[in-house]
Write a protein that holds these residues in place. Structure first.
Motif, short mmCIF file in Angstrom:
data_model
loop_
_atom_site.label_atom_id
_atom_site.label_comp_id
_atom_site.label_asym_id
_atom_site.label_seq_id
_atom_site.Cartn_x
_atom_site.Cartn_y
_atom_site.Cartn_z
N ILE A 3 13.73 -56.95 -14.22
CA ILE A 3 12.70 -56.11 -14.86
C ILE A 3 13.39 -55.08 -15.73
CG2 ILE A 3 10.83 -54.47 -14.45
CD1 ILE A 3 10.41 -55.86 -11.75
N LEU A 4 12.87 -54.89 -16.93
CA LEU A 4 13.39 -53.88 -17.86
C LEU A 4 12.29 -52.85 -18.08
CD1 LEU A 4 15.65 -53.06 -19.90
CD2 LEU A 4 14.42 -54.45 -21.58
N ASN A 5 12.59 -51.58 -17.79
CA ASN A 5 11.61 -50.51 -17.93
C ASN A 5 12.21 -49.33 -18.67
OD1 ASN A 5 10.89 -52.15 -15.66
ND2 ASN A 5 9.50 -50.59 -15.02
N PRO A 6 11.39 -48.64 -19.47
CA PRO A 6 11.86 -47.37 -20.04
C PRO A 6 12.05 -46.34 -18.92
CG PRO A 6 9.81 -48.10 -21.09
CD PRO A 6 10.05 -48.98 -19.92
N TYR A 7 13.15 -45.60 -18.99
CA TYR A 7 13.42 -44.51 -18.06
C TYR A 7 13.75 -43.29 -18.90
CZ TYR A 7 14.54 -42.54 -13.51
OH TYR A 7 14.52 -41.80 -12.35
N LEU A 8 12.84 -42.33 -18.93
CA LEU A 8 12.97 -41.16 -19.79
C LEU A 8 13.61 -40.00 -19.05
CD1 LEU A 8 9.38 -41.33 -21.35
CD2 LEU A 8 11.50 -42.37 -22.22
N SER A 9 14.45 -39.26 -19.75
CA SER A 9 15.08 -38.08 -19.17
C SER A 9 14.54 -36.83 -19.84
CB SER A 9 16.60 -38.13 -19.38
OG SER A 9 17.14 -39.22 -18.68
N PHE A 10 14.29 -35.82 -19.03
CA PHE A 10 13.77 -34.56 -19.51
C PHE A 10 14.61 -33.42 -18.94
CE2 PHE A 10 10.25 -37.52 -19.56
CZ PHE A 10 9.67 -37.30 -20.79
N ARG A 11 14.37 -32.23 -19.43
CA ARG A 11 14.99 -31.04 -18.86
C ARG A 11 13.84 -30.12 -18.43
NH1 ARG A 11 20.00 -29.90 -17.18
NH2 ARG A 11 21.08 -29.77 -19.15
N LEU A 63 6.52 -46.94 -16.39
CA LEU A 63 7.27 -45.92 -17.11
C LEU A 63 7.89 -45.00 -16.06
CD1 LEU A 63 7.96 -44.67 -19.89
CD2 LEU A 63 5.89 -43.29 -19.65
N MET A 64 9.20 -44.80 -16.16
CA MET A 64 9.91 -43.95 -15.21
C MET A 64 10.51 -42.76 -15.93
SD MET A 64 11.92 -46.71 -12.91
CE MET A 64 11.29 -48.36 -12.76
N ALA A 65 10.72 -41.68 -15.18
CA ALA A 65 11.30 -40.48 -15.78
C ALA A 65 11.87 -39.57 -14.70
CB ALA A 65 10.25 -39.72 -16.58
N SER A 66 12.73 -38.67 -15.12
CA SER A 66 13.27 -37.65 -14.22
C SER A 66 13.70 -36.44 -15.02
CB SER A 66 14.46 -38.21 -13.43
OG SER A 66 15.53 -38.50 -14.30
N ASP A 67 13.91 -35.36 -14.29
CA ASP A 67 14.51 -34.16 -14.88
C ASP A 67 16.02 -34.28 -14.74
OD1 ASP A 67 12.35 -32.41 -15.71
OD2 ASP A 67 11.84 -32.22 -13.58
N THR A 68 16.74 -33.88 -15.76
CA THR A 68 18.19 -33.84 -15.70
C THR A 68 18.57 -32.50 -15.07
OG1 THR A 68 18.33 -35.16 -17.72
CG2 THR A 68 20.31 -33.93 -17.07
N PRO A 69 19.30 -32.52 -13.96
CA PRO A 69 19.67 -31.25 -13.32
C PRO A 69 20.50 -30.37 -14.26
CG PRO A 69 20.23 -33.13 -11.92
CD PRO A 69 19.84 -33.67 -13.25
N SER A 70 20.43 -29.08 -14.04
CA SER A 70 21.17 -28.14 -14.90
C SER A 70 22.68 -28.34 -14.80
CB SER A 70 20.79 -26.70 -14.57
OG SER A 70 21.12 -26.42 -13.21
N SER A 71 23.13 -28.98 -13.74
CA SER A 71 24.57 -29.23 -13.58
C SER A 71 25.06 -30.39 -14.44
CB SER A 71 24.89 -29.54 -12.11
OG SER A 71 24.19 -30.70 -11.70
N MET A 72 24.12 -31.10 -15.09
CA MET A 72 24.48 -32.23 -15.94
C MET A 72 24.09 -31.94 -17.38
SD MET A 72 23.12 -35.30 -13.45
CE MET A 72 23.63 -36.62 -14.53
N GLU A 73 24.84 -32.53 -18.31
CA GLU A 73 24.53 -32.37 -19.72
C GLU A 73 23.22 -33.09 -20.03
OE1 GLU A 73 26.27 -33.50 -24.14
OE2 GLU A 73 27.57 -33.73 -22.40
N TYR A 74 22.40 -32.48 -20.87
CA TYR A 74 21.15 -33.10 -21.31
C TYR A 74 21.11 -33.14 -22.83
CZ TYR A 74 16.28 -33.79 -22.52
OH TYR A 74 15.13 -34.28 -23.07
N GLN A 75 20.72 -34.29 -23.35
CA GLN A 75 20.49 -34.42 -24.78
C GLN A 75 19.09 -34.99 -24.96
OE1 GLN A 75 23.58 -36.74 -26.59
NE2 GLN A 75 25.15 -35.22 -26.18
N ALA A 76 18.35 -34.42 -25.89
CA ALA A 76 17.01 -34.92 -26.18
C ALA A 76 17.12 -36.37 -26.66
CB ALA A 76 16.35 -34.06 -27.25
N PRO A 77 16.10 -37.18 -26.36
CA PRO A 77 16.16 -38.58 -26.76
C PRO A 77 16.26 -38.74 -28.27
CG PRO A 77 13.97 -38.02 -25.94
CD PRO A 77 14.84 -36.84 -25.73
N GLN A 78 17.06 -39.71 -28.68
CA GLN A 78 17.19 -40.00 -30.11
C GLN A 78 17.67 -41.43 -30.27
OE1 GLN A 78 20.56 -37.85 -32.00
NE2 GLN A 78 20.79 -36.84 -30.03
N GLY A 79 17.18 -42.09 -31.28
CA GLY A 79 17.61 -43.45 -31.56
C GLY A 79 16.95 -44.51 -30.71
#
Length: 135
Positions: A3-11, A63-79
């Motif tokens: 199965i292939l699903n989008p997994y979105l990252s947020f801050r 559709l899956m998603a999570s918050d990126t913890p502050s201890s990890m680098e976060y970049q807004a989605p692009q491309g």
């Protein structure tokens, strides 16, 4: 089966985004927080942030998603774009209308040269979407 699903990252706003997508697409939303997973080594101030969220619609979209913890680098989605397509014109147009709320429309949903309708937008959370209605 694979199965292939989008997994979105947020801050810090994955819950808000997932609840928005649930209002737009319908379905069942399941959210686990960092605080509900002992031993994860999270910042206690982020206990209520989303460690994993999953939206499953009645027609099988996931559709899956999570918050990126502050201890990890976060970049807004692009491309990358989430593509929503098919032959259920009313369902897809309703999704377009919902996703358009607060969005930046890149290509308005309209007749496409290859048939059907096509549109592109970046939603209020910075996620790019392509919606294609079969001709």
């Amino acid at each position: 089966m694979a199965i292939l699903n989008p997994y979105l990252s947020f801050r810090d706003n994955a819950r808000e985004a997932l609840e928005f997508y649930q209002r737009v697409l319908g379905g069942t939303l399941d959210i686990s927080t960092f605080g509900s997973m002992p031993g994860m080594g999270y910042d206690p101030s982020e206990a209520e942030h989303v460690m994993h969220g999953q939206l499953i619609t009645d027609d099988g979209m996931v559709l899956m998603a999570s918050d990126t913890p502050s201890s990890m680098e976060y970049q807004a989605p692009q491309g990358v774009s989430v593509s929503l397509s098919g032959s259920e014109a009313d369902r897809l147009r309703a999704a377009w209308d919902g996703l358009s709320d607060g969005a930046s429309i890149t290509v308005p949903l309209a007749a496409a040269p290859w048939g059907g309708d096509f549109g592109m937008l970046t939603d209020r959370y910075g996620v790019a979407w392509m919606v294609s209605v079969d001709g």
